[in-house]
Write an enzyme that holds these catalytic residues in place. Structure first.
Site, PDB file in Angstrom:
ATOM      1  N   ARG A 221       0.810  -1.217   0.000  1.00 45.30           N
ATOM      2  CA  ARG A 221       0.000   0.000   0.000  1.00 45.30           C
ATOM      3  C   ARG A 221       0.847   1.273   0.000  1.00 45.30           C
ATOM      4  O   ARG A 221       0.332   2.370  -0.098  1.00 45.30           O
ATOM      5  CB  ARG A 221      -0.950  -0.008   1.211  1.00 45.30           C
ATOM      6  CG  ARG A 221      -2.123  -0.952   1.017  1.00 45.30           C
ATOM      7  CD  ARG A 221      -2.885  -1.184   2.313  1.00 45.30           C
ATOM      8  NE  ARG A 221      -2.205  -2.127   3.196  1.00 45.30           N
ATOM      9  CZ  ARG A 221      -2.617  -2.403   4.426  1.00 45.30           C
ATOM     10  NH1 ARG A 221      -3.678  -1.809   4.932  1.00 45.30           N
ATOM     11  NH2 ARG A 221      -1.955  -3.275   5.170  1.00 45.30           N
TER      12      ARG A 221
ATOM     13  N   ALA B 231      47.074  33.414 -10.539  1.00 48.41           N
ATOM     14  CA  ALA B 231      45.700  33.224 -11.007  1.00 48.41           C
ATOM     15  C   ALA B 231      45.695  32.580 -12.381  1.00 48.41           C
ATOM     16  O   ALA B 231      46.574  32.833 -13.211  1.00 48.41           O
ATOM     17  CB  ALA B 231      44.993  34.572 -11.049  1.00 48.41           C
TER      18      ALA B 231
HETATM   19  C1  UD1 Z   1      -1.045  -7.452  10.827  1.00 54.74           C
HETATM   20  C2  UD1 Z   1      -1.921  -8.430  11.583  1.00 54.74           C
HETATM   21  C3  UD1 Z   1      -3.192  -7.725  12.036  1.00 54.74           C
HETATM   22  C4  UD1 Z   1      -2.833  -6.521  12.881  1.00 54.74           C
HETATM   23  C5  UD1 Z   1      -1.860  -5.600  12.149  1.00 54.74           C
HETATM   24  C6  UD1 Z   1      -1.341  -4.554  13.098  1.00 54.74           C
HETATM   25  C7  UD1 Z   1      -1.454 -10.564  10.460  1.00 54.74           C
HETATM   26  C8  UD1 Z   1      -1.971 -11.615   9.578  1.00 54.74           C
HETATM   27  N1  UD1 Z   1      -2.265  -9.536  10.716  1.00 54.74           N
HETATM   28  O1  UD1 Z   1      -1.744  -7.077   9.676  1.00 54.74           O
HETATM   29  O2  UD1 Z   1      -3.996  -8.604  12.784  1.00 54.74           O
HETATM   30  O3  UD1 Z   1      -4.012  -5.819  13.233  1.00 54.74           O
HETATM   31  O4  UD1 Z   1      -0.727  -6.334  11.669  1.00 54.74           O
HETATM   32  O5  UD1 Z   1      -0.492  -3.673  12.445  1.00 54.74           O
HETATM   33  O6  UD1 Z   1      -0.364 -10.682  10.963  1.00 54.74           O
HETATM   34  N2  UD1 Z   1       5.778  -9.547   7.142  1.00 54.74           N
HETATM   35  C9  UD1 Z   1       6.800 -10.456   6.986  1.00 54.74           C
HETATM   36  N3  UD1 Z   1       6.618 -11.508   6.160  1.00 54.74           N
HETATM   37  C10 UD1 Z   1       5.469 -11.739   5.472  1.00 54.74           C
HETATM   38  C11 UD1 Z   1       4.423 -10.794   5.626  1.00 54.74           C
HETATM   39  C12 UD1 Z   1       4.614  -9.720   6.482  1.00 54.74           C
HETATM   40  O7  UD1 Z   1       7.856 -10.303   7.586  1.00 54.74           O
HETATM   41  O8  UD1 Z   1       5.382 -12.727   4.749  1.00 54.74           O
HETATM   42  C13 UD1 Z   1       5.977  -8.384   8.016  1.00 54.74           C
HETATM   43  C14 UD1 Z   1       5.793  -7.062   7.291  1.00 54.74           C
HETATM   44  O9  UD1 Z   1       7.051  -6.586   6.826  1.00 54.74           O
HETATM   45  C15 UD1 Z   1       5.231  -6.154   8.369  1.00 54.74           C
HETATM   46  C16 UD1 Z   1       4.571  -7.109   9.335  1.00 54.74           C
HETATM   47  O10 UD1 Z   1       5.006  -8.411   9.015  1.00 54.74           O
HETATM   48  O11 UD1 Z   1       6.224  -5.439   9.050  1.00 54.74           O
HETATM   49  C17 UD1 Z   1       3.035  -7.047   9.246  1.00 54.74           C
HETATM   50  O12 UD1 Z   1       2.643  -7.370   7.942  1.00 54.74           O
HETATM   51  P1  UD1 Z   1       1.440  -6.618   7.242  1.00 54.74           P
HETATM   52  O13 UD1 Z   1       1.232  -7.230   5.928  1.00 54.74           O
HETATM   53  O14 UD1 Z   1       1.605  -5.165   7.332  1.00 54.74           O
HETATM   54  O15 UD1 Z   1       0.227  -7.063   8.190  1.00 54.74           O
HETATM   55  P2  UD1 Z   1      -1.116  -6.290   8.416  1.00 54.74           P
HETATM   56  O16 UD1 Z   1      -2.006  -6.517   7.245  1.00 54.74           O
HETATM   57  O17 UD1 Z   1      -0.855  -4.897   8.800  1.00 54.74           O
HETATM   58 CA    CA Z   2       0.835  -3.581   8.959  1.00 56.04          CA
END
Ligand code: UD1
Ligand code: CA
Length: 457
Positions: free
Chosen positions: A18, A429
């Site tokens: 996003r 210069a």
């Molecule tokens: C996640 C939570 C959600 C919570 C929210 C809070 C899950 C499934 N959901 O959602 O319940 O309310 O955070 O901010 O966890 N990441 C990895 N590897 C991956 C995917 C993600 O390391 O394969 C890391 C991302 O870099 C990020 C973090 O995990 O820093 C969270 O991932 P993101 O996709 O932002 O989860 P949310 O949809 O925000």
């Molecule tokens: Ca997040």
């Protein structure tokens, strides 16, 4: 700090779709400082026993940004979700022998230390196998919803996309912060049970809550009210809003400490900058990285200073200073550019349209106008005339120029490096200096002037 051994795992493998950027989300910056740096600072303050970081998307860039943290890096490839990230890191966690692991999303930069202490305190007191911080939001947006049973105990966390599919009419305002404490011994049994049978076809870390509950394990949600500090950064809007919240806090803190910050609404100071009381800054101004502004430093408007040490000098408007050290009573700018490894010794002067890179300018030496100095060592009481250029690059390699004490370089001189101008010499210069000049010598290296008769009309 705790009675139990606790490690921390930061999830930083995701892309951050996003934010529409080729840069991994955790390297997005607030006040020129990566999100992940804020998270590290927070866990460093907590003195956990070990910090691991799951990296994946753009991991080379994350490694480059944090060379000191590499021993805790775990590569997740491909990135199949937050639960998968935990699975990938698990062998390292298990091998460490630590009893608990605090897991947090790397995109949540401002987790207050108290909230983490609260989570650990409650979890240990209640012998939790799985614990997490929750918060209550008017608009729960894209956050995972905390679903509770009729007796108030936690049943599961349902991700926003699944929740909206499940029951479009209803709403739950308690959401998951993405910060968890897991008991290593018990959670291990749950990890192989994660599935990707959900709206995003990812392995969710949040499914562990459901799995733990249904196996009679102890699950504890620690509510932190509406703590906006626990919000993650997912969109450009959230990124700039987080920056807008932090910026005035930092500026006001320095003003409280005795720093004079004029036009403060237009001053941006990074979280790691240090400033002595009495320093005078006029906005717009930007000071970032590991900069230090020491006593008696004055910075006029429209300057950008990064990773530099200013020990009581005056910086005039529109100057850019990066990776430089400037000693007391120096004067810089207006419109000066100091690049990394520039060292101005005390009372040196750098004027308008002067660029200096990887060079030392000795005490009281001056380069007042229109000059490029690269890869130089310049002694004391040297005068560099207007339009002087060091030709430090031959198309392949960079070479050094040495200018010893008390030298006078006339205007519009080019010094073709490697070259040395000996002590107390004078270069006329317009010279192009290609050979060393001995001490106390007058060097003139230009075509001799001829005055020929001109026939007019
Ligand atoms: C996640 C939570 C959600 C919570 C929210 C809070 C899950 C499934 N959901 O959602 O319940 O309310 O955070 O901010 O966890 N990441 C990895 N590897 C991956 C995917 C993600 O390391 O394969 C890391 C991302 O870099 C990020 C973090 O995990 O820093 C969270 O991932 P993101 O996709 O932002 O989860 P949310 O949809 O925000
Ligand atoms: Ca997040």
């Amino acid at each position: 700090m705790f009675n139990e051994t606790i490690g921390a795992l930061l999830l930083a493998g995701g892309k951050g779709t996003r934010l529409h950027s080729s840069r991994p989300k955790v390297l997005q910056t607030i006040l020129e400082t990566p999100l992940l740096q804020y998270v590290y600072d927070c866990f460093d303050a907590l003195s956990v026993d070990k910090i691991w970081t799951v990296v994946g998307f753009g991991h080379e860039a994350v490694r480059e940004a944090f060379p000191d943290r590499l021993d805790g890096f775990v590569l997740q490839e491909p990135q199949l979700g937050t639960g998968h990230a935990l699975q990938v890191a698990w062998p390292a966690i298990k091998e460490s022998g630590l009893a608990y692991v605090l897991v947090t999303n790397g995109d949540t930069p401002f987790v207050p230390e108290e909230a983490l202490l609260d989570l650990v305190g409650h979890a240990l007191a209640q012998h939790a196998d799985v614990a997490f911080l929750s918060l209550v939001l008017d608009d729960p947006g894209s956050y995972g919803r905390v679903v509770r049973k009729t007796d108030g105990s936690v049943r599961s966390i349902v991700e926003a996309k699944d929740f909206l599919c499940m029951d479009p009419g209803s709403e739950i305002h308690e959401v998951n912060s993405g910060i968890y404490l897991f008991k290593v011994e018990t959670v291990e049994q749950l990890l192989p049970l994660l599935t990707d049978d959900n709206a995003q076809q990812e392995f969710y870390i949040t499914q562990l809550v459901d799995l733990a509950c249904s196996r009679g394990m102890r699950v504890v949600a620690v509510e932190e009210g509406d703590a906006t500090a626990l919000l993650g950064i997912n969109t450009p809007q959230e990124l700039v809003e987080a920056e807008d919240r932090l910026r005035p806090q930092i500026v006001d803190r320095w003003i409280e400490n005795g720093v004079i910050i004029r036009n403060r609404d237009q001053v941006r100071i990074g979280p790691k900058v240090t400033i002595a009381p009495g320093v005078d800054i006029t906005g717009p101004a930007e000071v970032y990285g590991l900069s230090h502004l020491g006593v008696h430093t004055r910075v006029a408007s429209h300057c950008r200073i990064e990773d530099s040490e200013l020990n009581g000098c005056q910086v005039h408007s529109f100057s850019h200073i990066q990776g430089a050290v400037i000693e007391e009573e120096c004067s810089v700018g207006p419109f000066a550019r100091l690049r990394p490894q520039t060292h101005l010794e005390s009372r040196a002067k750098v004027g308008n349209f002067v660029e200096i890179k990887k060079s030392t300018l000795g005490q009281r030496s001056k380069a007042s106008h229109l000059t490029y100095l690269g890869d130089c060592v310049i002694g004391k009481d040297v005068n560099i005339g207007a339009g002087t250029i060091t030709c430090n690059y031959d198309g392949k390699n960079k070479h050094q120029t040495y200018i010893e004490d008390n030298v006078f370089i006339g205007s519009n001189t080019a010094m073709v490096a490697p070259v040395t101008i000996g002590r107390a010499s004078l270069v006329g210069a317009g010279s192009v200096v290609t050979k060393d000049v001995p001490e106390e010598t007058l060097c003139i290296a230009r075509a001799k002037q001829k005055n020929l008769r001109r026939h007019v009309g």
